[in-house]
Design a protein around this motif. Structure first.
Motif, PDB file in Angstrom:
ATOM      1  N   ILE A  58       0.910  -1.211  -0.185  1.00  0.00           N
ATOM      2  CA  ILE A  58      -0.029   0.260  -0.148  1.00  0.00           C
ATOM      3  C   ILE A  58       0.828   1.190   0.028  1.00  0.00           C
ATOM      4  O   ILE A  58       0.711   2.229  -0.810  1.00  0.00           O
ATOM      5  N   GLU A  59       2.036   1.232   0.875  1.00  0.00           N
ATOM      6  CA  GLU A  59       2.988   2.712   0.990  1.00  0.00           C
ATOM      7  C   GLU A  59       3.409   2.617  -0.494  1.00  0.00           C
ATOM      8  O   GLU A  59       3.664   3.751  -0.800  1.00  0.00           O
ATOM      9  N   LEU A  62       0.905   3.990  -3.026  1.00  0.00           N
ATOM     10  CA  LEU A  62       0.545   5.493  -3.121  1.00  0.00           C
ATOM     11  C   LEU A  62       1.551   6.208  -3.282  1.00  0.00           C
ATOM     12  O   LEU A  62       1.343   7.382  -3.894  1.00  0.00           O
ATOM     13  N   VAL A  63       2.813   5.932  -2.977  1.00  0.00           N
ATOM     14  CA  VAL A  63       4.019   6.961  -3.260  1.00  0.00           C
ATOM     15  C   VAL A  63       4.144   6.873  -4.969  1.00  0.00           C
ATOM     16  O   VAL A  63       4.455   7.862  -5.318  1.00  0.00           O
ATOM     17  N   ARG A  66       1.029   8.913  -6.317  1.00  0.00           N
ATOM     18  CA  ARG A  66       1.505  10.779  -6.120  1.00  0.00           C
ATOM     19  C   ARG A  66       2.495  11.013  -7.153  1.00  0.00           C
ATOM     20  O   ARG A  66       2.398  12.226  -7.803  1.00  0.00           O
ATOM     21  N   CYS A  98      -1.322  -1.261  10.914  1.00  0.00           N
ATOM     22  CA  CYS A  98      -2.224  -1.144   9.891  1.00  0.00           C
ATOM     23  C   CYS A  98      -3.649  -1.710  10.399  1.00  0.00           C
ATOM     24  O   CYS A  98      -3.971  -2.607  10.065  1.00  0.00           O
ATOM     25  N   TYR A 240      -6.827  10.848   6.742  1.00  0.00           N
ATOM     26  CA  TYR A 240      -5.550   9.895   7.313  1.00  0.00           C
ATOM     27  C   TYR A 240      -5.911   8.507   7.710  1.00  0.00           C
ATOM     28  O   TYR A 240      -6.814   8.780   8.717  1.00  0.00           O
ATOM     29  N   ASP A 242      -4.394   5.043   8.793  1.00  0.00           N
ATOM     30  CA  ASP A 242      -3.167   4.185   9.079  1.00  0.00           C
ATOM     31  C   ASP A 242      -1.948   5.191   8.775  1.00  0.00           C
ATOM     32  O   ASP A 242      -0.849   4.442   8.038  1.00  0.00           O
ATOM     33  N   ASN A 243      -2.023   6.609   9.183  1.00  0.00           N
ATOM     34  CA  ASN A 243      -0.954   7.340   8.706  1.00  0.00           C
ATOM     35  C   ASN A 243      -0.714   7.477   7.374  1.00  0.00           C
ATOM     36  O   ASN A 243       0.386   8.441   7.016  1.00  0.00           O
ATOM     37  N   HIS A 244      -1.620   7.361   6.518  1.00  0.00           N
ATOM     38  CA  HIS A 244      -1.678   7.473   4.946  1.00  0.00           C
ATOM     39  C   HIS A 244      -2.601   8.604   4.629  1.00  0.00           C
ATOM     40  O   HIS A 244      -3.905   8.469   5.137  1.00  0.00           O
ATOM     41  N   ARG A 245      -2.448   9.427   3.744  1.00  0.00           N
ATOM     42  CA  ARG A 245      -3.485  10.594   3.343  1.00  0.00           C
ATOM     43  C   ARG A 245      -4.198   9.972   2.076  1.00  0.00           C
ATOM     44  O   ARG A 245      -3.724   9.683   1.171  1.00  0.00           O
ATOM     45  N   ILE A 246      -5.531   9.422   2.386  1.00  0.00           N
ATOM     46  CA  ILE A 246      -6.201   8.789   1.319  1.00  0.00           C
ATOM     47  C   ILE A 246      -7.590   9.281   1.148  1.00  0.00           C
ATOM     48  O   ILE A 246      -7.959   9.646   2.041  1.00  0.00           O
TER      49      ILE A 246
END
Length: 488
Positions: A58-59, A62-63, A66, A98, A240, A242-246
């Motif tokens: 997932i990380e 997402l990177v 972006r 997570c 936010y 799990d510390n991800h901006r989604i």
């Protein structure tokens, strides 16, 4: 003496059986315990590995998204309901990193679903896919023929889904295509059986052994096309997780309801072209004007009904036009829409009038069977038929101008989304069933003199309303002066 010996033998046999039973029980318990311990040790290890893989994938995705300006919208019906549910930890997630995004069913390896605007993906398609491959993902792109290119013998292929597999975990992205003329909506393409087989063949090597079944995964997402209203509830809301901006749908509950009823079927444009070539080579100008006016009326009706939250579908000659020729029947005289009895609101009348429609007539009662009629400024007419959903059948009652009633009955049916003259509307999922019953075996040919109370073999005469009933069930508004003012 012999009796004592028999008794001794019985006691000895009982001791042997008891001993054997005890030994068997110990063995069973031992085997069961060993299996449970070993299995769960592996299960725990598999679960934690699965969580780590999900989190890392997932990380990474997402990177990459972006970097290539492909914004993702969380589109997962398992995760969305739990986003705002407070949880201190998740099952088997020892680090609690997570809590929401990761799924915890190791046997199925937990596919996670996102959505993206097709235009954003297409703009950086090659670079985006190459980047994902460079990051270690096995990638498979599902494509479908562009439905906007109606009648093209060789239409362009457009993206439907992007599948990614890495470290025994799978993510997939559904692509949202904007469609519609006056009222825009979002469309997601279907997945054919052949394309699903290609997807399985492409990603299976990347997930290895341990998966319960990739086919089981395929059964968990819609293989059919989908249609969504382009409204505020579908707009992405960045939060936010799990510390991800989604981004998530603005109104999650409304989105989930829409998702459950999103099935979309395309009009058969090849069949429509054959019909037009055979029967409608030339359409009189007056009929073309009716088609234009009817389309405008349908657009305005859709806006009004959405505002008062009354769902409807096209029926009668209108759905015949959609099914047979993907257009409004040129020689028709009105539009027909259906409304479920449990969705009907008296507010429909005032809402239509407030938006410039003339309330022409009201036949019947909500209990017995109701039909409304309205005119617009161009004298284009729309009929609103109220359907009753019975236990094993669906009915609606129509009333002739002289008060004679006719009952129409159908098997239970489902409704699907489609596009009709550039408008997203509901139609019968099995429209052939409806047009065959309502219009009879000659439905596929133009019948300009067709009358519903004469030619439909499916109409069951129910007698006339009594004079007393007729006064209470029929309303005809003779407001010619107001009607003239509307035209002005």
């Amino acid at each position: 003496m012999s009796g004592k010996m028999d008794f001794s033998k019985q006691v000895s046999a009982l001791k042997v059986r008891t001993l054997l039973t005890a030994v068997c029980c110990v063995c069973v318990i031992s085997i069961g315990y060993s299996y449970f311990f070993v299995h769960n040790f592996h299960f725990l290890k598999l679960s934690q590995d699965n969580i780590d893989n999900q989190l890392e994938n997932i990380e990474t995705l997402l990177v990459a998204s972006r970097t290539h300006t492909v914004p993702l919208l969380l589109f997962d019906i398992d995760i969305l309901p739990n986003i705002f549910v407070p949880r201190s930890k998740t099952w088997k997630d020892t680090l609690h990193q997570c809590k929401i995004l990761c799924k915890h069913h190791p046997e199925e390896k937990n596919v996670i679903t996102f959505a993206a605007l097709a235009t954003k993906f297409i703009a950086s398609k090659e670079d985006y896919i190459n980047s994902l491959k460079h990051l270690g993902f096995t990638v498979h792109l599902s494509e479908v023929a562009d439905p906007k290119q109606k009648g093209h013998s060789n239409p362009d292929m457009i993206p439907a889904y992007l599948w990614m597999a890495r470290k025994k975990h799978v993510i997939h992205i559904a692509f949202l295509h904007e469609r519609g003329d006056d009222i825009k909506y979002m469309w997601v393409g279907p997945v054919t059986d052949q394309d699903w087989m290609d997807t399985v063949a492409a990603i299976t090597p990347a997930i290895g052994e341990g998966w319960h079944s990739i086919d089981a995964v395929g059964a968990k997402f819609p293989r059919y096309a989908q249609g969504y209203d382009l409204s505020h509830r579908f707009t992405g809301l960045p939060i936010y997780i799990d510390n991800h901006r989604i981004s998530v749908p603005y109104h999650i509950r409304a989105f989930l309801d829409e998702y459950a009823n999103s099935r979309f079927i395309e009009c058969d444009h090849a069949k429509a072209e054959n019909f037009v070539a055979k029967y409608e080579i030339e359409i009189p100008q007056q009929d073309k004007l009716f088609q234009e006016a009817a389309k405008k009326m349908l657009v305005e009706t859709k806006k009004i009904f959405e505002k008062i939250k009354v769902p409807f579908w096209i029926t009668g000659g209108t759905v015949l036009g959609w099914y047979r020729q993907c257009n409004i029947i040129s020689y028709d005289t009105n539009l027909d829409i259906g409304v479920w009895k449990h969705d009907y609101k008296e507010e429909i009348i005032s809402a239509m009038e407030e938006n410039g429609f003339f309330f022409k007539s009201k036949f019947g009662t909500l209990k017995e069977g109701l039909e409304l009629a309205f005119l617009d400024k161009s004298d284009t007419k729309i009929n609103i038929h109220v359907f009753s959903n019975g236990h094993d059948h669906v009915t609606h009652l129509r009333t002739r101008k002289d008060g004679k009633r006719f009952l129409f009955s159908y098997p239970p049916f489902e409704l699907c989304w489609s596009e009709f003259v550039g408008i997203k509307v509901k139609v019968y999922c099995d429209s052939l069933m409806y047009v065959s019953l309502y219009f009879g075996p000659g439905w596929y040919k133009p019948q300009k003199d067709w009358l519903w109370y004469v030619n439909s073999n499916h109409a069951i005469p129910m007698g006339h309303w009594t004079q007393h009933e007729w006064k209470s069930v029929m309303q005809v508004h003779h407001r010619e002066s107001k009607k003239e003012n509307l035209k002005k």
